[in-house]
Design an enzyme around this catalytic site. Structure first.
Site, PDB file in Angstrom:
ATOM      1  N   TYR A 189     -12.983   8.754   1.857  1.00  0.00           N
ATOM      2  CA  TYR A 189     -12.852   8.930   0.399  1.00  0.00           C
ATOM      3  C   TYR A 189     -14.202   9.024  -0.303  1.00  0.00           C
ATOM      4  O   TYR A 189     -14.314   8.681  -1.477  1.00  0.00           O
ATOM      5  CB  TYR A 189     -12.032   7.776  -0.182  1.00  0.00           C
ATOM      6  CG  TYR A 189     -10.536   7.917   0.047  1.00  0.00           C
ATOM      7  CD1 TYR A 189      -9.832   9.027  -0.417  1.00  0.00           C
ATOM      8  CD2 TYR A 189      -9.813   6.916   0.706  1.00  0.00           C
ATOM      9  CE1 TYR A 189      -8.457   9.157  -0.223  1.00  0.00           C
ATOM     10  CE2 TYR A 189      -8.429   7.035   0.905  1.00  0.00           C
ATOM     11  CZ  TYR A 189      -7.765   8.160   0.429  1.00  0.00           C
ATOM     12  OH  TYR A 189      -6.404   8.284   0.612  1.00  0.00           O
TER      13      TYR A 189
ATOM     14  N   ARG B  65       0.825  19.415   1.290  1.00  0.00           N
ATOM     15  CA  ARG B  65       0.649  18.850  -0.055  1.00  0.00           C
ATOM     16  C   ARG B  65       1.942  18.975  -0.866  1.00  0.00           C
ATOM     17  O   ARG B  65       2.271  18.101  -1.658  1.00  0.00           O
ATOM     18  CB  ARG B  65      -0.491  19.572  -0.790  1.00  0.00           C
ATOM     19  CG  ARG B  65      -1.854  19.419  -0.122  1.00  0.00           C
ATOM     20  CD  ARG B  65      -2.585  18.167  -0.502  1.00  0.00           C
ATOM     21  NE  ARG B  65      -3.033  18.157  -1.873  1.00  0.00           N
ATOM     22  CZ  ARG B  65      -3.794  17.183  -2.382  1.00  0.00           C
ATOM     23  NH1 ARG B  65      -4.180  16.155  -1.617  1.00  0.00           N
ATOM     24  NH2 ARG B  65      -4.161  17.222  -3.632  1.00  0.00           N
TER      25      ARG B  65
ATOM     26  N   HIS C 283      -1.152  10.364   2.803  1.00  0.00           N
ATOM     27  CA  HIS C 283      -2.306  11.210   2.481  1.00  0.00           C
ATOM     28  C   HIS C 283      -2.135  12.580   3.117  1.00  0.00           C
ATOM     29  O   HIS C 283      -1.597  12.694   4.211  1.00  0.00           O
ATOM     30  CB  HIS C 283      -3.595  10.575   3.036  1.00  0.00           C
ATOM     31  CG  HIS C 283      -4.751  11.543   3.041  1.00  0.00           C
ATOM     32  ND1 HIS C 283      -5.528  11.774   1.924  1.00  0.00           N
ATOM     33  CD2 HIS C 283      -5.227  12.378   4.012  1.00  0.00           C
ATOM     34  CE1 HIS C 283      -6.441  12.702   2.211  1.00  0.00           C
ATOM     35  NE2 HIS C 283      -6.281  13.074   3.477  1.00  0.00           N
TER      36      HIS C 283
ATOM     37  N   PHE D 268     -11.466   3.154  -9.481  1.00  0.00           N
ATOM     38  CA  PHE D 268     -10.468   2.605  -8.549  1.00  0.00           C
ATOM     39  C   PHE D 268     -10.913   2.639  -7.089  1.00  0.00           C
ATOM     40  O   PHE D 268     -10.185   2.185  -6.205  1.00  0.00           O
ATOM     41  CB  PHE D 268      -9.129   3.342  -8.705  1.00  0.00           C
ATOM     42  CG  PHE D 268      -9.192   4.834  -8.453  1.00  0.00           C
ATOM     43  CD1 PHE D 268      -9.132   5.343  -7.164  1.00  0.00           C
ATOM     44  CD2 PHE D 268      -9.316   5.722  -9.515  1.00  0.00           C
ATOM     45  CE1 PHE D 268      -9.189   6.711  -6.927  1.00  0.00           C
ATOM     46  CE2 PHE D 268      -9.371   7.105  -9.292  1.00  0.00           C
ATOM     47  CZ  PHE D 268      -9.310   7.594  -7.992  1.00  0.00           C
TER      48      PHE D 268
ATOM     49  N   LYS E  21      -0.032   5.763   4.909  1.00  0.00           N
ATOM     50  CA  LYS E  21      -0.879   4.674   4.431  1.00  0.00           C
ATOM     51  C   LYS E  21      -0.226   3.320   4.743  1.00  0.00           C
ATOM     52  O   LYS E  21       0.958   3.263   5.120  1.00  0.00           O
ATOM     53  CB  LYS E  21      -1.127   4.859   2.931  1.00  0.00           C
ATOM     54  CG  LYS E  21      -1.953   6.129   2.603  1.00  0.00           C
ATOM     55  CD  LYS E  21      -2.120   6.312   1.103  1.00  0.00           C
ATOM     56  CE  LYS E  21      -3.010   7.498   0.769  1.00  0.00           C
ATOM     57  NZ  LYS E  21      -3.169   7.674  -0.706  1.00  0.00           N
TER      58      LYS E  21
ATOM     59  N   GLU F 128     -11.545  15.901   8.111  1.00  0.00           N
ATOM     60  CA  GLU F 128     -10.826  14.638   8.244  1.00  0.00           C
ATOM     61  C   GLU F 128     -10.269  14.446   9.657  1.00  0.00           C
ATOM     62  O   GLU F 128     -10.284  13.330  10.182  1.00  0.00           O
ATOM     63  CB  GLU F 128      -9.713  14.571   7.186  1.00  0.00           C
ATOM     64  CG  GLU F 128     -10.305  14.441   5.778  1.00  0.00           C
ATOM     65  CD  GLU F 128      -9.295  14.631   4.642  1.00  0.00           C
ATOM     66  OE1 GLU F 128      -8.082  14.766   4.916  1.00  0.00           O
ATOM     67  OE2 GLU F 128      -9.725  14.655   3.474  1.00  0.00           O
TER      68      GLU F 128
ATOM     69  N   THR G  91      -0.142  13.306  -6.726  1.00  0.00           N
ATOM     70  CA  THR G  91      -0.747  11.987  -6.493  1.00  0.00           C
ATOM     71  C   THR G  91       0.063  10.835  -7.090  1.00  0.00           C
ATOM     72  O   THR G  91       0.243   9.806  -6.437  1.00  0.00           O
ATOM     73  CB  THR G  91      -2.181  11.976  -7.075  1.00  0.00           C
ATOM     74  OG1 THR G  91      -2.889  13.116  -6.567  1.00  0.00           O
ATOM     75  CG2 THR G  91      -2.912  10.701  -6.701  1.00  0.00           C
TER      76      THR G  91
ATOM     77  N   ASN H  29       0.915   5.102  -2.847  1.00  0.00           N
ATOM     78  CA  ASN H  29       1.611   6.392  -2.791  1.00  0.00           C
ATOM     79  C   ASN H  29       1.895   6.899  -1.374  1.00  0.00           C
ATOM     80  O   ASN H  29       2.053   8.094  -1.136  1.00  0.00           O
ATOM     81  CB  ASN H  29       0.930   7.434  -3.677  1.00  0.00           C
ATOM     82  CG  ASN H  29      -0.490   7.731  -3.233  1.00  0.00           C
ATOM     83  OD1 ASN H  29      -0.975   7.165  -2.257  1.00  0.00           O
ATOM     84  ND2 ASN H  29      -1.158   8.618  -3.945  1.00  0.00           N
TER      85      ASN H  29
ATOM     86  N   ARG I 237       6.310  11.417  -1.832  1.00  0.00           N
ATOM     87  CA  ARG I 237       5.933  10.481  -2.903  1.00  0.00           C
ATOM     88  C   ARG I 237       7.021  10.391  -3.965  1.00  0.00           C
ATOM     89  O   ARG I 237       7.282   9.317  -4.522  1.00  0.00           O
ATOM     90  CB  ARG I 237       4.598  10.905  -3.519  1.00  0.00           C
ATOM     91  CG  ARG I 237       3.403  10.622  -2.596  1.00  0.00           C
ATOM     92  CD  ARG I 237       2.151  11.315  -3.100  1.00  0.00           C
ATOM     93  NE  ARG I 237       0.956  10.953  -2.341  1.00  0.00           N
ATOM     94  CZ  ARG I 237      -0.212  11.580  -2.469  1.00  0.00           C
ATOM     95  NH1 ARG I 237      -0.335  12.602  -3.303  1.00  0.00           N
ATOM     96  NH2 ARG I 237      -1.253  11.189  -1.743  1.00  0.00           N
TER      97      ARG I 237
END
Ligand code: GDP
Ligand code: MG
Length: 160
Positions: free
Chosen positions: A60, A96, A126, A68, A20, A137, A102, A123, A113
């Site tokens: 998203y 993951r 992704h 948010f 990100k 995706e 998250t 964070n 993270r």
């Protein structure tokens, strides 16, 4: 787009991973790529680019009703991101785990993270949450011509 049948038992599952804008600005791109490389997954697509707002919204879409969501879209388009397609057995769940939960404060040390973040809205990275979303995706973020089919020569040293 031609649907490719992929063997979920160990063949060619794929996931979409993205550094990100905060991760890019903080110089964490190499560190993050390195963790997936060293784990043994195979990089099938990679690019740095500035995300169009519509793509961030589309990516998203499941979170559209969340309070948010506007901030999230603004965050994702606030600077360049690094987009990656990674392939390997169980890569979705494994990515993951490498990324961590998250909220970076709750993420285990040793995860990306857990090691590099303190806020859910910053964070760093992704990762797709299911093989279906991995394919969705990857198709959203990459053109077919940006994905490379190649055999990594170390594969026999990683897989029986
Ligand atoms: P992920 O799959 O772990 O990335 O988490 P989600 O799919 O639930 O949410 C997508 C992204 O939205 C997260 O990675 C965060 O950047 C952001 N996000 C999730 N929950 C919150 C929240 O409560 N507040 C803010 N500001 N951002 C959030
Ligand atoms: Mg998610």
């Amino acid at each position: 787009r031609v649907a490719v049948i992929r063997d979920s038992s160990g063949g060619s599952e794929r996931t979409y991973v993205m550094v990100k804008p905060d991760g890019v600005q903080r110089g964490l791109v190499g560190e993050i790529i390195s963790r997936f490389e060293r784990k043994g997954f195979v990089l099938k697509g990679l690019k740095l680019w500035q995300t169009p707002e519509e793509l961030a919204q589309n990516h998203y879409f499941e979170l559209k009703e969340k309070p948010f969501y506007p901030k999230l879209v603004k965050y994702i388009i606030s600077g360049p991101v690094v987009c990656m397609a990674w392939e390997g057995p169980g890569v979705v769940a494994s990515a993951r785990k490498l990324i961590g939960v998250t909220n970076p404060l709750q993420a285990e040390p040793g995860t990306i993270r857990g090691d590099f973040g303190i806020e859910v809205g910053r964070n760093v990275v992704h990762g797709s949450d299911s093989p279906e979303n991995g394919e969705r995706e990857i198709a959203l973020w990459f053109k077919d011509s940006e994905l490379v089919e190649w055999e990594q020569c170390i594969t026999p040293w990683l897989r029986e």
